[in-house]
Enzyme design. Structure first.
Site, PDB file in Angstrom:
ATOM      1  N   LYS A   1     -13.070  -0.249   6.335  1.00 63.48           N
ATOM      2  CA  LYS A   1     -13.708  -0.917   5.100  1.00 63.48           C
ATOM      3  C   LYS A   1     -14.812  -1.790   5.939  1.00 63.48           C
ATOM      4  O   LYS A   1     -16.059  -1.913   5.051  1.00 63.48           O
ATOM      5  CB  LYS A   1     -12.708  -1.796   4.608  1.00 63.48           C
ATOM      6  CG  LYS A   1     -11.479  -0.954   3.996  1.00 63.48           C
ATOM      7  CD  LYS A   1     -11.553   0.161   3.032  1.00 63.48           C
ATOM      8  CE  LYS A   1     -10.385   0.976   3.060  1.00 63.48           C
ATOM      9  NZ  LYS A   1      -9.330   0.963   2.535  1.00 63.48           N
TER      10      LYS A   1
ATOM     11  N   ALA B   1      -6.690  -4.620   7.481  1.00 60.07           N
ATOM     12  CA  ALA B   1      -7.353  -3.533   7.066  1.00 60.07           C
ATOM     13  C   ALA B   1      -8.912  -3.874   6.426  1.00 60.07           C
ATOM     14  O   ALA B   1      -9.428  -3.089   5.952  1.00 60.07           O
ATOM     15  CB  ALA B   1      -6.759  -2.339   6.340  1.00 60.07           C
TER      16      ALA B   1
ATOM     17  N   TRP C   1       0.718  -1.247  -0.004  1.00 56.73           N
ATOM     18  CA  TRP C   1       0.047   0.027  -0.088  1.00 56.73           C
ATOM     19  C   TRP C   1       0.901   1.332   0.069  1.00 56.73           C
ATOM     20  O   TRP C   1       1.894   1.196   0.713  1.00 56.73           O
ATOM     21  CB  TRP C   1      -0.850   0.014   1.414  1.00 56.73           C
ATOM     22  CG  TRP C   1      -1.985   1.228   1.399  1.00 56.73           C
ATOM     23  CD1 TRP C   1      -2.562   1.558   0.459  1.00 56.73           C
ATOM     24  CD2 TRP C   1      -2.048   1.685   2.646  1.00 56.73           C
ATOM     25  NE1 TRP C   1      -3.270   2.584   0.957  1.00 56.73           N
ATOM     26  CE2 TRP C   1      -3.267   2.858   2.152  1.00 56.73           C
ATOM     27  CE3 TRP C   1      -1.601   1.676   3.894  1.00 56.73           C
ATOM     28  CZ2 TRP C   1      -3.683   3.538   3.230  1.00 56.73           C
ATOM     29  CZ3 TRP C   1      -1.951   2.695   4.832  1.00 56.73           C
ATOM     30  CH2 TRP C   1      -3.160   3.723   4.469  1.00 56.73           C
TER      31      TRP C   1
ATOM     32  N   ASP D   1      -0.729  -5.661   9.447  1.00 57.06           N
ATOM     33  CA  ASP D   1      -1.670  -4.418   9.004  1.00 57.06           C
ATOM     34  C   ASP D   1      -2.765  -5.214   8.638  1.00 57.06           C
ATOM     35  O   ASP D   1      -2.785  -5.937   7.444  1.00 57.06           O
ATOM     36  CB  ASP D   1      -1.193  -3.578   8.043  1.00 57.06           C
ATOM     37  CG  ASP D   1      -1.851  -2.582   7.555  1.00 57.06           C
ATOM     38  OD1 ASP D   1      -3.118  -2.425   8.098  1.00 57.06           O
ATOM     39  OD2 ASP D   1      -1.548  -1.884   6.634  1.00 57.06           O
TER      40      ASP D   1
HETATM   41  N1  PMP Z   1      -3.542  -0.474   5.417  1.00 57.21           N
HETATM   42  C1  PMP Z   1      -3.965  -0.911   4.254  1.00 57.21           C
HETATM   43  C2  PMP Z   1      -3.240  -1.914   3.535  1.00 57.21           C
HETATM   44  C3  PMP Z   1      -5.020  -0.092   3.518  1.00 57.21           C
HETATM   45  O1  PMP Z   1      -5.508  -0.553   2.360  1.00 57.21           O
HETATM   46  C4  PMP Z   1      -5.614   0.824   4.279  1.00 57.21           C
HETATM   47  C5  PMP Z   1      -6.648   1.681   3.766  1.00 57.21           C
HETATM   48  N2  PMP Z   1      -6.710   1.949   2.408  1.00 57.21           N
HETATM   49  C6  PMP Z   1      -5.350   1.230   5.499  1.00 57.21           C
HETATM   50  C7  PMP Z   1      -4.163   0.352   6.132  1.00 57.21           C
HETATM   51  C8  PMP Z   1      -5.813   2.249   6.409  1.00 57.21           C
HETATM   52  O2  PMP Z   1      -6.864   2.953   6.174  1.00 57.21           O
HETATM   53  P1  PMP Z   1      -7.560   4.005   7.028  1.00 57.21           P
HETATM   54  O3  PMP Z   1      -6.561   4.916   7.569  1.00 57.21           O
HETATM   55  O4  PMP Z   1      -8.502   4.614   6.027  1.00 57.21           O
HETATM   56  O5  PMP Z   1      -8.462   3.222   8.106  1.00 57.21           O
END
Ligand code: PMP
Length: 396
Positions: free
Chosen positions: A245, A212, A129, A210
């Protein structure tokens, strides 16, 4: 001298720029496979039913907005630790702190790592990401990368990944996507997670998971299998989880930073350092979204409804994957894109060149990220053949 005179503009975010281009495109059949939010059949990203109900209850019952504390909503933290680590977790060794989204959780954990070891090195998957790198760099961590994805086959380069991580130094940190790898859609299987667990124990590495997209891949518990397998084997690990999400609370900024320590005493010390880092950045996380998530997770009926709606979303994405893979098979007369059906989560990387991606946009009104990442949730249920035809038409 004036402060900002010589300042150059920061480079524009490519994905956000894509949104602008898509909006301005007058073609009626245009397809948006760009930005990473879940969309339903109508292209909408609705508030989930259980979250809406929880928000109503919150409005009715909340009689103060006075400060909570550096860790935010403690009921949310307990519920999230349970959701992520599962029923078998050793909760005495685990601490969780509410954070502003998964991004905030990543940064919070990174700050803790920096405080723990000033020369900390973190290994990121190649690709990963795009925000991982700047967040880790901003916290002052050294960055290395390990190979992860084979563009031609759409598979994980597992042997190469293991060889690279075998050169990591004791105390290095390995960032792993808990499930639904962004941007590739290619994931580790259980046997591979077990091998990673053995490797990190053997070499004294710290796993940093991580997560998500829990519930977007194989299911809520199945998506945490790798993380839980690690938790059962390693002395220490850290986690950044996001509710953006799976609760669709994107703009409310809901996430959690978690620590698994050797014992309860060390967990308390690490937690105190993490909260001190939070104080230096933003003090306290925003309450509303986390409170709504807590209400959902603590109420059996709301929780069941949330799980049902999440499962509908997951199954819809799976269906779209199969439909696209089948359409591409028909139009390309090859199995080249079969990996789309075996990938999991919201994304797959098709393996097109930037020029091919640009042709899809210019000639066919099909929008995807420059690295050919598609948001599966944006696939058109009724336009899959036209889309597959367009993709195949730019192949050579
Ligand atoms: N880690 C990954 C791999 C993600 O794709 C995302 C969101 N696109 C996040 C963390 C964190 O998203 P947010 O800060 O919007 O919760």
């Amino acid at each position: 001298a004036p402060m900002f005179e010589d300042l150059q503009p920061a480079p524009a975010d490519k994905i956000l720029a894509l949104i602008g281009l898509f909006r301005a495109d007058p073609r009626p059949g245009k397809v948006d496979l760009g930005v990473g939010v879940y969309k339903d059949r109508d292209g909408k990203t609705p508030v989930m039913r259980a979250v809406r109900e929880a928000e109503k209850r919150l409005l009715q019952s909340q009689d103060t907005k006075t400060y909570l504390g550096l860790a935010g909503d403690t009921g949310f933290n307990t519920a999230m630790a349970g959701l992520v680590f599962g029923p078998a977790a050793e909760l005495t060794r685990i601490r969780a702190a509410q954070a502003p989204g998964g991004s905030g959780a990543l940064r919070l954990v990174a700050e803790l790592l920096k405080r723990t070891r000033s020369d900390a090195t973190i290994w990121l998957s190649d690709p990963t990401w795009p925000n991982h790198m700047p967040v880790m760099r901003a916290a002052g961590l050294q960055i290395r990368v390990y190979p992860y994805f084979d563009t031609a086959s759409g598979a994980v380069r597992f042997a190469d990944m293991i060889s690279a991580l075998a050169t990591a130094k004791s105390g290095d940190v390995v960032l792993l996507h808990g499930c639904c790898h962004n941007p590739t859609g290619a994931n580790l299987d259980t046997a591979q997670w077990a091998e990673i667990a053995d490797l990190v124990v053997e070499r004294g590495l710290l796993p940093f998971v991580d997560i998500a997209y829990q519930g977007f891949g194989e299911g809520l518990d199945a998506d945490a299998v790798g993380l839980r397998l690690l938790a059962a084997k390693v002395p220490e690990m850290v986690v950044a989880s996001s509710c953006s999400k799976n609760f669709a609370v994107y703009r409310d900024r809901v996430g959690a930073a978690m620590i698994l320590a050797k014992d309860s005493t060390q967990a308390d010390v690490a937690m105190s350092q993490m909260l001190s880092a939070a104080r230096a950045m933003y003090s306290m996380p925003p309450d509303h979204g986390a409170a709504a998530v807590r209400i959902v997770l603590e109420d059996a009926t709301l929780r069941a409804d949330w799980e049902a709606e999440l499962e509908e979303m997951r199954l819809r994405m799976l269906r779209l994957r199969v439909q696209l893979a089948e359409a591409l098979r028909r139009h390309s007369n090859s199995d080249r894109f079969d990996f789309v059906a075996s990938h999991r989560g919201m994304f797959s990387r098709l393996g097109l060149s930037e020029a091919q991606v640009e042709r899809l946009r210019a000639e066919h009104g099909v929008y995807m990220v420059g690295d050919s990442r598609i948001n599966v949730a944006g696939l058109p249920e009724d336009g899959m053949d036209a889309l597959a035809k367009a993709i195949v038409s730019v192949l050579d």
